[in-house]
Design a protein around this motif. Structure first.
Motif, mmCIF file in Angstrom:
data_model
loop_
_atom_site.group_PDB
_atom_site.id
_atom_site.type_symbol
_atom_site.label_atom_id
_atom_site.label_comp_id
_atom_site.label_asym_id
_atom_site.label_seq_id
_atom_site.Cartn_x
_atom_site.Cartn_y
_atom_site.Cartn_z
ATOM 1 N N ALA A 101 -40.968 42.404 -1.574
ATOM 2 C CA ALA A 101 -41.317 42.230 -2.985
ATOM 3 C C ALA A 101 -41.561 40.754 -3.302
ATOM 4 C CB ALA A 101 -40.211 42.795 -3.876
ATOM 5 N N ALA A 139 -37.524 28.043 -8.611
ATOM 6 C CA ALA A 139 -36.999 28.979 -9.611
ATOM 7 C C ALA A 139 -37.516 30.395 -9.379
ATOM 8 C CB ALA A 139 -37.355 28.505 -11.016
ATOM 9 N N TYR A 140 -38.749 30.517 -8.859
ATOM 10 C CA TYR A 140 -39.288 31.846 -8.607
ATOM 11 C C TYR A 140 -38.457 32.592 -7.577
ATOM 12 C CZ TYR A 140 -43.505 31.319 -11.347
ATOM 13 O OH TYR A 140 -44.358 31.188 -12.386
ATOM 14 N N GLN A 184 -35.366 31.922 -6.762
ATOM 15 C CA GLN A 184 -34.022 32.159 -7.298
ATOM 16 C C GLN A 184 -34.034 33.357 -8.236
ATOM 17 O OE1 GLN A 184 -33.186 28.292 -8.951
ATOM 18 N NE2 GLN A 184 -32.322 27.572 -7.030
ATOM 19 N N ALA A 185 -35.068 33.416 -9.092
ATOM 20 C CA ALA A 185 -35.166 34.538 -10.022
ATOM 21 C C ALA A 185 -35.295 35.845 -9.258
ATOM 22 C CB ALA A 185 -36.353 34.349 -10.962
ATOM 23 N N ALA A 186 -36.104 35.826 -8.194
ATOM 24 C CA ALA A 186 -36.302 37.043 -7.402
ATOM 25 C C ALA A 186 -34.988 37.468 -6.761
ATOM 26 C CB ALA A 186 -37.359 36.807 -6.336
ATOM 27 N N GLN A 187 -34.226 36.474 -6.305
ATOM 28 C CA GLN A 187 -32.935 36.768 -5.688
ATOM 29 C C GLN A 187 -32.019 37.450 -6.712
ATOM 30 O OE1 GLN A 187 -31.530 33.103 -3.898
ATOM 31 N NE2 GLN A 187 -29.882 34.229 -2.918
ATOM 32 N N ILE A 188 -32.056 36.907 -7.938
ATOM 33 C CA ILE A 188 -31.202 37.459 -8.985
ATOM 34 C C ILE A 188 -31.678 38.841 -9.414
ATOM 35 C CG2 ILE A 188 -30.768 37.137 -11.454
ATOM 36 C CD1 ILE A 188 -30.167 34.177 -10.579
ATOM 37 N N ASP A 189 -32.994 39.049 -9.395
ATOM 38 C CA ASP A 189 -33.529 40.362 -9.744
ATOM 39 C C ASP A 189 -33.362 41.369 -8.618
ATOM 40 O OD1 ASP A 189 -34.286 39.491 -12.210
ATOM 41 O OD2 ASP A 189 -36.322 38.977 -11.637
ATOM 42 N N GLY A 190 -32.806 40.920 -7.500
ATOM 43 C CA GLY A 190 -32.555 41.832 -6.381
ATOM 44 C C GLY A 190 -33.807 42.222 -5.624
ATOM 45 N N ALA A 191 -34.821 41.349 -5.632
ATOM 46 C CA ALA A 191 -36.085 41.685 -4.973
ATOM 47 C C ALA A 191 -35.925 41.641 -3.456
ATOM 48 C CB ALA A 191 -37.167 40.708 -5.404
ATOM 49 N N ARG A 251 -44.986 40.122 -2.004
ATOM 50 C CA ARG A 251 -46.013 40.850 -2.731
ATOM 51 C C ARG A 251 -46.201 40.322 -4.159
ATOM 52 N NH1 ARG A 251 -48.903 42.400 -5.561
ATOM 53 N NH2 ARG A 251 -49.784 44.408 -6.119
ATOM 54 N N TYR A 252 -45.096 39.984 -4.825
ATOM 55 C CA TYR A 252 -45.200 39.647 -6.242
ATOM 56 C C TYR A 252 -45.110 38.153 -6.533
ATOM 57 C CZ TYR A 252 -44.739 44.626 -6.839
ATOM 58 O OH TYR A 252 -44.951 45.968 -6.765
ATOM 59 N N ILE A 253 -44.657 37.362 -5.578
ATOM 60 C CA ILE A 253 -44.592 35.920 -5.832
ATOM 61 C C ILE A 253 -45.514 35.165 -4.896
ATOM 62 C CG2 ILE A 253 -43.129 33.877 -5.885
ATOM 63 C CD1 ILE A 253 -40.802 35.698 -6.590
#
Lengths: 361, 289
Positions: free
Chosen positions: B195, B181-182, B184-191, B198-200
């Motif tokens: 990023a 999910a992390y 997928q969420a990053a993909q949706i947030d356009g990371a 760095r952030y996950i």
């Protein structure tokens, strides 16, 4: 905001699907209208998450196309589709503050810093996150984290749709109400297209304007909560919606009528014409709320044995046996209950006829 | 909750106390014993106080060995941690290739340490070694028995080859534990890819990387067998690390007093740095550093 359309869409997790059973999603054509609040309801494993991931672009369908406002987006990534999705387990970026979390999708898209701040402040206020904006997201409770996930979806003013994949699963029951109400407010305020996946019918019926019921990779019915309750188009919908679900009684078509457990009842002529002479299993479906219970026989009533009575506070749930079939009846409080044999009346206004599981009338 | 006093509970602690006493406390106390006395034989001992400590602390060869040791451990951490993380990021997530990659990675970790030294002696020999001979044929003089730089290069290559897989395996375990999910969420947030790292990935690997850094620091700071076999501390004193020097004092010169004092200082340095690393890494995670 967008009208989401699925054209001839099907998906299989196998590389070379041979039979219908290999498809997690059977071929479907379906439209989610712009600005609607939809609930996608179905039991676990029915393909609802698959469908959601196809809409968001995390999953590429093996067949068919996805259209946003008529534009083919099948090959586009979630970021390119500009979609927001909230997952079952809250996803927050641990090392960032709450405000940085909320601003993350905007900063990734190169939005100007002043606008990011304004949007974050607005969304933070709406979700009641303002007091903790400068705190780290790591130490927060599950419901606060889920609010942050939701906030990341709301912070972009131009998203095509916001998708929810059972977002309240890990939230405490008393907070579920609050969050669900928040979602409704959000929808009323922004009128985004919302699609909310759940297997909990209460959640679906309270949240959504329109409920989509799925089973075994198929969309069985799209309707308002009332339509699903009163006119289930499929046997499964009747059974799945309502607590307990719809009763089904096998019946036989006779000349101008129906025979249920040997008792003949007249049938509306137009309906009778549709039923008569066709083959396939016929069933009469009726909700436990609508069965009338009498102490003495009335014309057309069916004699049944009362087997069990459960008092559930504001109503009593009666289990009765009609020939070899079990029926559930919801009895309003205060109504007398005959011991032993009861006489059931199935009001034609609420009785639905199903052939091979599909609604006939 | 009410607590009841029952001194028989101490009985339950006795087995652990015994094991720890025999495995750690008694040997350590023996070393302490030797460090503050001059012991000639059974019953013949003279209290010397801090004399051995003063002698050892003033030893310039020990200072050199200490700086060498810090340089070595520093290089080990600077190379192995980023390299291990990069390998872990490049490793396949699923499929048959996962097992293959894991087995190949784990191979160096399964070889006895002195055998590692022997492998690299042969590998880098200018006359018959694959690597040594190839480099010399290219016209670059390479001989780790003669040139200090070559000795260091060989030693670092050996160390990185030997231990980077451990870092990679730990980092890989950390990466595998991140829920989908992390991403997928990053993909949706356009990371961006960076990023996401760095952030996950990096924050989620903090725990395993703390372990990796501590293990690699302690192990490299205490390294003995591989340089002993490969270079024996030479050429000159170029690769004489603390443990090699310590063994020279204790076994070679049989100066047990200074060697004991040295051991205690050595132990305290490792303990101190491990504690500092641990504190820093914990605080990084909580955003206070």
């Amino acid at each position: 905001m967008a009208r989401v359309e699925m054209a001839e869409l099907a998906h299989s997790y196998r590389p070379r699907p041979a039979s219908d059973a290999d498809y997690a999603l059977k071929k479907m054509t379906f439209v989610w209208e712009d600005g609607g609040a939809y609930a996608l309801l179905g039991p676990s494993g029915c393909g609802k998450s698959t469908l959601l991931n196809i809409i968001s672009g995390l999953l590429r369908p093996s067949e068919g196309r996805v259209l946003f406002d008529g534009r083919d987006v099948t090959a586009l990534s979630p970021a390119e589709r500009n979609i927001a999705q909230v997952f079952q387990f809250p996803v927050v970026y641990d090392t960032m503050t709450v405000a940085e979390n909320l601003g993350f999708p905007l900063r990734n898209r190169g939005v100007a810093e002043a606008e990011v701040r304004a949007r974050v402040a607005e969304v933070g206020e709406m979700l009641e996150l303002t007091p903790m904006l400068d705190r780290r997201a790591a130490g927060l409770t599950a419901d606060q984290k889920q609010k942050i996930s939701l906030g990341r979806g709301l912070v972009r003013s131009d998203v095509a749709a916001i998708l929810f994949d059972e977002p309240l699963t890990v939230i405490d029951p008393h907070l579920k109400w609050l969050l669900r109400r928040k979602l409704k407010q959000v929808h009323e305020r922004f009128r985004r297209t919302l699609i909310y996946v759940t297997h909990d019918q209460n959640e679906a019926l309270t949240f959504a304007d329109k409920v989509v019921v799925m089973h075994d990779g198929r969309v069985l019915q799209l309707g308002t909560p009332q339509e699903l309750f009163e006119r289930p188009e499929h046997r499964f919908v009747g059974y799945f919606i309502g607590s307990p679900g719809m009763n089904f009684l096998p019946c036989v078509a006779t000349d101008g009528g129906l025979a249920i457990a040997g008792v003949e009842t007249p049938l509306d002529p137009s309906l009778a014409a549709r039923v008569n002479g066709s083959n396939g299993t016929l069933e009469l479906g009726i909700r436990p709320e609508f069965i009338e219970l009498h102490e003495t026989p009335t014309p057309g009533s069916l004699a049944a044995q009362v087997e069990r009575v459960e008092d559930l506070g504001n109503f009593r749930l009666v289990t009765a046996r009609l020939a070899s079939h079990e029926l559930k009846i919801k009895l309003p409080e205060g109504q007398a209950l005959p011991a032993g044999t009861a006489h059931l009346v199935l009001p034609p206004a609420w009785a639905r006829l199903y052939r091979d599981g599909r609604l006939v009338g | 909750m009410d607590k009841t006093e029952n001194n028989r509970a101490w009985l339950l602690v006795i087995p652990v106390l015994l094991v720890v006493a025999f495995s750690a406390i008694i040997p350590l106390m023996t070393v302490v014993n030797f460090s503050v006395q001059d012991i000639f034989g059974p019953g013949e001992r003279v209290w010397v106080g801090t004399e051995w400590f003063e002698e050892v602390l003033a030893d310039t060869r020990l200072h050199d060995a200490l700086w060498r040791q810090f340089l070595f451990s520093g290089l080990v951490l600077l190379i192995e941690i980023p390299l291990g993380v990069m390998i872990a990021l490049a490793m396949p997530r699923e499929g048959w290739s996962v097992s293959l990659v894991l087995v190949v990675l784990a191979l160096p970790l399964l070889i006895p340490w002195n055998v590692i030294g022997t492998i690299w002696i042969i590998f880098t020999r200018p006359d018959i070694g694959l690597m040594g001979n190839t480099i010399n044929r290219l016209g670059l003089g390479f001989d780790h028995t003669a040139s200090p730089l070559d000795a260091w290069v060989t030693l670092m290559l050996m160390e990185v080859w030997h231990w980077t897989p451990l870092v990679a395996l730990l980092a890989y375990a950390g990466l595998k534990a991140i829920p989908d999910a992390y991403f997928q969420a990053a993909q949706i947030d356009g990371a961006s890819r960076w990023a996401v790292f760095r952030y996950i990935q990096l924050p989620k690997m903090r725990g395993v990387l703390t372990i990796a850094i501590l293990l690699r620091f302690m192990d490299s700071f205490l390294i003995y067998a591989e340089p002993f076999v490969l270079t024996g501390g030479g050429p000159g004193n170029a690769t004489t690390f603390l443990s090699i020097y310590l063994v020279k004092i204790a076994v070679g010169q049989f100066d047990l007093g200074p060697a004991a004092a040295f051991s205690i200082i050595y132990f305290l340095i490792v303990l101190l740095f491990s504690w500092i690393f641990y504190q820093v890494l914990q605080n990084v995670g909580r955003g206070r550093a």
